[in-house]
Design a protein around this motif. Structure first.
Motif, PDB file in Angstrom:
ATOM      1  N   GLY A  49       0.915  -1.165  -0.038  1.00 59.11           N
ATOM      2  CA  GLY A  49      -0.064   0.057  -0.148  1.00 59.11           C
ATOM      3  C   GLY A  49       0.726   1.238  -0.061  1.00 59.11           C
ATOM      4  O   GLY A  49       0.618   2.231  -0.555  1.00 59.11           O
ATOM      5  N   PHE A  50       1.952   1.337   0.757  1.00 59.90           N
ATOM      6  CA  PHE A  50       2.924   2.258   0.814  1.00 59.90           C
ATOM      7  C   PHE A  50       3.195   2.705  -0.534  1.00 59.90           C
ATOM      8  O   PHE A  50       3.428   3.723  -1.068  1.00 59.90           O
ATOM      9  N   CYS A  51       3.826   1.579  -1.207  1.00 58.14           N
ATOM     10  CA  CYS A  51       4.628   1.821  -2.785  1.00 58.14           C
ATOM     11  C   CYS A  51       3.284   2.127  -3.497  1.00 58.14           C
ATOM     12  O   CYS A  51       3.696   3.136  -4.516  1.00 58.14           O
ATOM     13  N   ASN A  52       2.289   1.743  -3.382  1.00 54.72           N
ATOM     14  CA  ASN A  52       1.331   1.784  -4.596  1.00 54.72           C
ATOM     15  C   ASN A  52       0.714   3.381  -4.272  1.00 54.72           C
ATOM     16  O   ASN A  52       0.379   4.040  -5.310  1.00 54.72           O
ATOM     17  N   TYR A  54       1.510   6.015  -1.102  1.00 59.03           N
ATOM     18  CA  TYR A  54       2.088   7.098  -0.172  1.00 59.03           C
ATOM     19  C   TYR A  54       3.432   7.326  -0.367  1.00 59.03           C
ATOM     20  O   TYR A  54       4.057   8.172   0.455  1.00 59.03           O
ATOM     21  N   CYS A  55       4.112   6.724  -1.039  1.00 60.39           N
ATOM     22  CA  CYS A  55       5.664   6.993  -1.294  1.00 60.39           C
ATOM     23  C   CYS A  55       5.913   8.294  -2.240  1.00 60.39           C
ATOM     24  O   CYS A  55       5.416   8.345  -3.199  1.00 60.39           O
ATOM     25  N   ASP A  56       6.441   9.437  -1.662  1.00 58.68           N
ATOM     26  CA  ASP A  56       6.991  10.358  -2.311  1.00 58.68           C
ATOM     27  C   ASP A  56       7.758  10.276  -3.477  1.00 58.68           C
ATOM     28  O   ASP A  56       7.389  11.046  -4.759  1.00 58.68           O
ATOM     29  N   ARG A  57       8.641   9.343  -3.366  1.00 64.31           N
ATOM     30  CA  ARG A  57       9.664   9.119  -4.574  1.00 64.31           C
ATOM     31  C   ARG A  57       8.757   8.524  -5.591  1.00 64.31           C
ATOM     32  O   ARG A  57       8.996   8.950  -6.941  1.00 64.31           O
ATOM     33  N   GLY A  58       7.902   7.666  -5.336  1.00 66.41           N
ATOM     34  CA  GLY A  58       7.035   6.957  -6.279  1.00 66.41           C
ATOM     35  C   GLY A  58       6.060   7.847  -7.006  1.00 66.41           C
ATOM     36  O   GLY A  58       6.025   8.004  -8.466  1.00 66.41           O
ATOM     37  N   GLN A  59       5.740   8.678  -6.143  1.00 63.58           N
ATOM     38  CA  GLN A  59       4.777   9.807  -6.760  1.00 63.58           C
ATOM     39  C   GLN A  59       5.671  10.802  -7.671  1.00 63.58           C
ATOM     40  O   GLN A  59       5.166  11.530  -8.630  1.00 63.58           O
ATOM     41  N   PRO A 167       8.037   5.415 -16.394  1.00 63.68           N
ATOM     42  CA  PRO A 167       7.980   6.263 -15.226  1.00 63.68           C
ATOM     43  C   PRO A 167       8.658   5.730 -13.912  1.00 63.68           C
ATOM     44  O   PRO A 167       9.419   6.245 -13.261  1.00 63.68           O
ATOM     45  N   ARG A 168       7.934   4.492 -13.463  1.00 65.34           N
ATOM     46  CA  ARG A 168       8.306   4.106 -12.121  1.00 65.34           C
ATOM     47  C   ARG A 168       9.278   2.905 -12.352  1.00 65.34           C
ATOM     48  O   ARG A 168       9.043   2.049 -11.531  1.00 65.34           O
ATOM     49  N   SER A 169      10.113   2.700 -13.335  1.00 70.98           N
ATOM     50  CA  SER A 169      10.921   1.431 -13.444  1.00 70.98           C
ATOM     51  C   SER A 169      11.793   1.603 -12.303  1.00 70.98           C
ATOM     52  O   SER A 169      12.456   0.578 -12.197  1.00 70.98           O
ATOM     53  N   TRP A 170      12.242   2.801 -11.768  1.00 71.82           N
ATOM     54  CA  TRP A 170      13.016   2.566 -10.373  1.00 71.82           C
ATOM     55  C   TRP A 170      12.581   1.451  -9.414  1.00 71.82           C
ATOM     56  O   TRP A 170      13.263   0.861  -8.681  1.00 71.82           O
ATOM     57  N   CYS A 171      11.262   1.535  -9.565  1.00 67.54           N
ATOM     58  CA  CYS A 171      10.564   0.580  -8.372  1.00 67.54           C
ATOM     59  C   CYS A 171      10.873  -0.841  -8.790  1.00 67.54           C
ATOM     60  O   CYS A 171      10.584  -1.591  -7.804  1.00 67.54           O
ATOM     61  N   VAL A 172      11.169  -1.168  -9.741  1.00 71.73           N
ATOM     62  CA  VAL A 172      11.499  -2.495 -10.098  1.00 71.73           C
ATOM     63  C   VAL A 172      12.701  -3.189  -9.141  1.00 71.73           C
ATOM     64  O   VAL A 172      12.780  -4.267  -8.737  1.00 71.73           O
ATOM     65  N   TYR A 173      13.593  -2.158  -9.041  1.00 70.20           N
ATOM     66  CA  TYR A 173      14.911  -2.521  -8.393  1.00 70.20           C
ATOM     67  C   TYR A 173      15.242  -1.825  -7.061  1.00 70.20           C
ATOM     68  O   TYR A 173      16.275  -2.063  -6.240  1.00 70.20           O
ATOM     69  N   CYS A 174      14.222  -0.995  -6.679  1.00 68.85           N
ATOM     70  CA  CYS A 174      14.147  -0.107  -5.270  1.00 68.85           C
ATOM     71  C   CYS A 174      14.548  -1.033  -4.085  1.00 68.85           C
ATOM     72  O   CYS A 174      13.753  -1.925  -4.084  1.00 68.85           O
ATOM     73  N   PRO A 175      15.583  -1.026  -3.441  1.00 71.08           N
ATOM     74  CA  PRO A 175      15.891  -1.741  -2.319  1.00 71.08           C
ATOM     75  C   PRO A 175      14.521  -1.603  -1.225  1.00 71.08           C
ATOM     76  O   PRO A 175      14.307  -2.959  -0.780  1.00 71.08           O
ATOM     77  N   MET A 176      14.090  -0.743  -1.080  1.00 67.57           N
ATOM     78  CA  MET A 176      13.014  -0.669  -0.163  1.00 67.57           C
ATOM     79  C   MET A 176      11.848  -1.294  -0.611  1.00 67.57           C
ATOM     80  O   MET A 176      11.134  -2.276  -0.052  1.00 67.57           O
ATOM     81  N   GLY A 177      11.347  -1.266  -2.102  1.00 63.62           N
ATOM     82  CA  GLY A 177      10.574  -2.141  -2.769  1.00 63.62           C
ATOM     83  C   GLY A 177      10.736  -3.701  -2.606  1.00 63.62           C
ATOM     84  O   GLY A 177       9.821  -4.627  -2.455  1.00 63.62           O
ATOM     85  N   THR A 178      12.226  -3.965  -2.809  1.00 68.82           N
ATOM     86  CA  THR A 178      12.347  -5.353  -2.826  1.00 68.82           C
ATOM     87  C   THR A 178      12.015  -5.822  -1.500  1.00 68.82           C
ATOM     88  O   THR A 178      11.813  -6.886  -1.214  1.00 68.82           O
TER      89      THR A 178
HETATM   90  S1  SF4 Z   1       9.522   0.746  -4.680  1.00 71.64           S
HETATM   91 FE1  SF4 Z   1      10.668   2.062  -3.572  1.00 71.64          FE
HETATM   92  S2  SF4 Z   1      10.446   4.088  -4.593  1.00 71.64           S
HETATM   93 FE2  SF4 Z   1       8.922   2.870  -5.533  1.00 71.64          FE
HETATM   94  S3  SF4 Z   1       7.206   3.129  -4.643  1.00 71.64           S
HETATM   95 FE3  SF4 Z   1       8.038   1.537  -3.298  1.00 71.64          FE
HETATM   96  S4  SF4 Z   1       9.515   2.584  -1.861  1.00 71.64           S
HETATM   97 FE4  SF4 Z   1       8.768   4.159  -3.220  1.00 71.64          FE
END
Ligand code: SF4
Length: 197
Positions: A49-52, A54-59, A167-178
């Motif tokens: 839910g956070f990633c989808n 509330y994440c400021d980076r994702g937004q 746009p959100r390809s970083w989320c594919v390998y974002c350590p927090m997302g993993t």
């Molecule tokens: S994967 Fe990382 S950058 Fe993307 S929404 Fe989640 S926490 Fe934010």
């Protein structure tokens, strides 16, 4: 046109965070919110839910890539989506995080002096002296410099990935997302093995 929600404006927090750290590095500590919230969401609710939402980076990536149209909107390459790369990057990221904590400890123990630099991509040292004029213990400032370095590096990586791919390809390998994905999987597994009432 898609409906706009309040959380679509959370990108403002990402901009404010980096601006505050530019003028006073101690504000970098606020980045811990971004560090712990995804983990708390994943552990508490077992979802992303956070990633989808509330994440400021994702937004921020969504706003720049989808709304402003800066993204090429190409599919991320297979190697970027591979487990080996995602988990490898997570391990690397955590190693760099531990290294940053060790540098903080060394300043705390008096074994080294505070280094007023922001390190980009873990190697390029940029002088950042103006952003610390006292007001905290040197170890707290060292942590702030180190944490801001990691946040800024990952933001730049995120933006470069957004420009080159979707746009959100970083989320594919974002350590927090993993990490949140791992927690969600573990939680789903433990819920599945729990006896039903
Ligand atoms: S994967 Fe990382 S950058 Fe993307 S929404 Fe989640 S926490 Fe934010």
């Amino acid at each position: 046109m898609k409906k706009s929600h309040w959380y679509h404006y959370l990108w403002i927090w990402a901009v404010v965070y980096f601006a505050m750290g530019f003028f006073n590095i101690l504000f970098a500590w606020l980045g811990l919110i971004d560090f712990f919230l995804p983990l708390i969401f994943a552990a508490g609710f077992g979802n992303k839910g956070f990633c989808n939402r509330y994440c400021d980076r994702g937004q921020l990536l969504r706003a720049l890539g989808s709304q402003k149209g800066f993204s090429r909107r190409k599919d991320a390459p297979d190697w970027m989506k591979s487990k080996a790369f995602r988990y490898g990057f997570l391990v690397f990221f955590l190693a760099m995080f531990m290294n940053m904590l060790y540098a903080t400890y060394q300043v705390f123990a008096g074994a080294s002096n505070l280094r007023e630099v922001v390190t980009l991509f873990w190697t390029i040292q940029v002088p950042w002296k103006w952003a610390y004029t006292g007001g905290a213990e040197p170890w707290a400032a060292q942590f702030a410099f180190g944490f801001y370095s990691m946040m800024l590096t990952s933001a730049i990586l995120g933006i470069l990935t957004m420009l080159a791919y979707k746009p959100r390809s970083w989320c594919v390998y974002c350590p927090m997302g993993t990490m949140t994905q791992m927690i969600c999987k573990m939680k789903a597994g433990s819920d599945a093995t729990r006896p039903s009432k």
